[in-house]
Each structure stands twice: as C-alpha cells, then as structure tokens.
Design a protein around this motif. Structure first.
Motif, PDB file in Angstrom:
ATOM      1  N   ALA A 174      36.384  38.993  32.133  1.00 41.08           N
ATOM      2  CA  ALA A 174      37.348  39.247  33.200  1.00 41.08           C
ATOM      3  C   ALA A 174      36.793  40.351  34.095  1.00 41.08           C
ATOM      4  CB  ALA A 174      38.688  39.665  32.603  1.00 41.08           C
TER       5      ALA A 174
ATOM      6  N   TYR B 228      39.903  43.368  38.085  1.00 43.92           N
ATOM      7  CA  TYR B 228      40.889  42.840  39.009  1.00 43.92           C
ATOM      8  C   TYR B 228      42.047  43.774  39.279  1.00 43.92           C
ATOM      9  CZ  TYR B 228      38.586  38.393  38.928  1.00 43.92           C
ATOM     10  OH  TYR B 228      37.667  37.401  39.059  1.00 43.92           O
TER      11      TYR B 228
ATOM     12  N   VAL C 216      44.608  44.018  33.268  1.00 47.54           N
ATOM     13  CA  VAL C 216      43.500  43.289  32.658  1.00 47.54           C
ATOM     14  C   VAL C 216      43.301  43.749  31.222  1.00 47.54           C
ATOM     15  CG1 VAL C 216      41.031  42.863  32.767  1.00 47.54           C
ATOM     16  CG2 VAL C 216      42.376  42.843  34.848  1.00 47.54           C
TER      17      VAL C 216
ATOM     18  N   TRP D  95      50.976  39.728  32.125  1.00 44.89           N
ATOM     19  CA  TRP D  95      51.238  39.567  33.546  1.00 44.89           C
ATOM     20  C   TRP D  95      51.703  40.905  34.118  1.00 44.89           C
ATOM     21  CZ3 TRP D  95      50.024  35.107  35.975  1.00 44.89           C
ATOM     22  CH2 TRP D  95      49.831  33.979  35.203  1.00 44.89           C
ATOM     23  N   SER D  96      51.418  41.138  35.379  1.00 48.04           N
ATOM     24  CA  SER D  96      51.807  42.405  36.008  1.00 48.04           C
ATOM     25  C   SER D  96      53.311  42.528  36.171  1.00 48.04           C
ATOM     26  CB  SER D  96      51.148  42.530  37.389  1.00 48.04           C
ATOM     27  OG  SER D  96      49.757  42.546  37.255  1.00 48.04           O
TER      28      SER D  96
ATOM     29  N   TYR E 289      44.908  31.796  45.957  1.00 52.85           N
ATOM     30  CA  TYR E 289      44.084  31.859  44.756  1.00 52.85           C
ATOM     31  C   TYR E 289      42.690  31.276  45.000  1.00 52.85           C
ATOM     32  CZ  TYR E 289      42.842  31.785  39.834  1.00 52.85           C
ATOM     33  OH  TYR E 289      42.204  31.995  38.637  1.00 52.85           O
TER      34      TYR E 289
ATOM     35  N   THR F  40      41.123  33.898  34.098  1.00 53.23           N
ATOM     36  CA  THR F  40      40.386  34.757  35.026  1.00 53.23           C
ATOM     37  C   THR F  40      40.844  36.203  34.927  1.00 53.23           C
ATOM     38  OG1 THR F  40      40.091  32.925  36.567  1.00 53.23           O
ATOM     39  CG2 THR F  40      39.804  35.135  37.453  1.00 53.23           C
ATOM     40  N   TYR F  41      42.141  36.400  34.849  1.00 51.37           N
ATOM     41  CA  TYR F  41      42.689  37.758  34.823  1.00 51.37           C
ATOM     42  C   TYR F  41      42.778  38.340  33.416  1.00 51.37           C
ATOM     43  CZ  TYR F  41      44.042  36.919  39.689  1.00 51.37           C
ATOM     44  OH  TYR F  41      44.046  36.645  41.035  1.00 51.37           O
TER      45      TYR F  41
ATOM     46  N   GLU G  31      51.389  37.946  41.163  1.00 48.98           N
ATOM     47  CA  GLU G  31      50.184  38.375  40.463  1.00 48.98           C
ATOM     48  C   GLU G  31      48.982  38.376  41.409  1.00 48.98           C
ATOM     49  OE1 GLU G  31      48.383  39.925  37.100  1.00 48.98           O
ATOM     50  OE2 GLU G  31      50.490  39.338  37.243  1.00 48.98           O
TER      51      GLU G  31
ATOM     52  N   ARG H  73      46.915  41.666  42.505  1.00 54.81           N
ATOM     53  CA  ARG H  73      45.484  41.758  42.212  1.00 54.81           C
ATOM     54  C   ARG H  73      44.643  41.897  43.467  1.00 54.81           C
ATOM     55  NH1 ARG H  73      44.264  41.220  36.398  1.00 54.81           N
ATOM     56  NH2 ARG H  73      46.319  40.805  35.558  1.00 54.81           N
TER      57      ARG H  73
END
Length: 170
Positions: A67, A70, A74, A79-80, A111, A134-135, A162, A166
């Motif tokens: 990853a 980002y 991470v 999730w944020s 994205y 990816t994250y 998200e 990011r």
C-alpha cells in the motif's frame, strides 16, 4: 544458475517435449479429420499454450506491491469514515441521495476507472475490492459484494468520501 533461468529451462523442455510428441504421429492425419490419436494434441494448440506459458514466466513477480502512502488509515486497515458518516461530506451525501448513479459514476471516475463502471453489474463491488486492497483496508471479497448490494448508496458515499480524503480534497 538463477531460479528464473531454471524455471525457464524447465518450461522450455516441457514445451519442446509437447511439440515433439504432437508431431510424432506414425500415421499421417487426413485433412479435415476430427479423429486424433490418443495423447496427441493439435500442434497449433501446443504451440500457443507453450507461448503463453513462456510469456507468463518471462516477468515473474518477485515482490508484492504494498500500500502506498495514501493518507489517514493505511496503518490501521480501516475505512476513514463509517458507513453512515454522511454528514462528514455533505456534497457527496447530497449527490448520493439526489442521484445515486451520478455519484457512482463520479466515484469511479475519481478513482481512475471508466465512469461507466457504475452501470456494470458488480462493477462497484469490484471497485470496492480494488480500493480496499490499494488502500490497505481489511476485508473480504464476500463482504465487498454484500456491502455494495445491501447498503449500496451508503457504501458508494463512503467510497467517494474515502477517495476525496485520500486525494486531500476534503
């Protein structure tokens, strides 16, 4: 000798054996005949299979991509924002509830995917899986499919948030 050279040598030996076996039929085949001797494949199939194997082996993956750097979560693998954290980004929330398809197309485009991905069945689930990997977010493909199917608009909003977080847009 390096490991990749050994592998290439082995693959080349297998392919040459298959090709020589397919050409070693004692009786000539008649043109248009659908009968093949047992154990012999048509030479063009063996040739293309060997070519595909050699092509696949020419660039082996030595290290897995990690990853990138980002942003926020991470390291934690989460999730944020939460699934129902719509108030954290009112633009995404408003667009999602007024026109969910537009938000899905916007999310796919931001994205880096084709905006039409939102209209393909299972497209958003596939994008969620790719985004999660990816994250560096923990989860499973089954969970991705269930979240996009059962909580569609909420999950699309979370994915859009998200991406915006990011990318530093919020």
């Amino acid at each position: 000798m390096r490991e990749s050279e050994t592998l290439h040598t082995r693959v080349a030996n297998v392919v040459s054996w298959c090709v020589s076996t397919s050409f070693s039929a004692t009786s000539p085949r008649s043109r248009g005949s659908e009968e093949h001797e047992e154990g012999n494949l048509p030479s063009h199939i063996v040739f293309f299979a060997g070519l595909l194997i050699l092509t696949a082996m020419s660039n082996p993956v030595i290290t897995q991509p990690g990853a990138g750097s980002y942003g926020t979560n991470v390291q934690t693998g989460e999730w944020s924002t939460g699934l129902c954290s719509c108030c954290s980004d009112l633009l995404v929330c408003g667009l999602g509830f007024i026109c969910p398809i537009a938000l899905s197309c916007y999310t796919a485009n931001k994205y880096g995917e084709n905006a039409c991905l939102a209209c393909v069945p299972g497209g958003m689930a596939a994008m969620r899986t790719h985004m999660r990997l990816t994250y560096g977010i923990q989860g499973t493909i089954c969970n991705d499919a269930l979240m996009t199917c059962c909580c569609g608009i909420f999950e699309t909003c979370r994915m859009a948030r998200e991406i915006r977080i990011r990318n530093g847009e919020t």
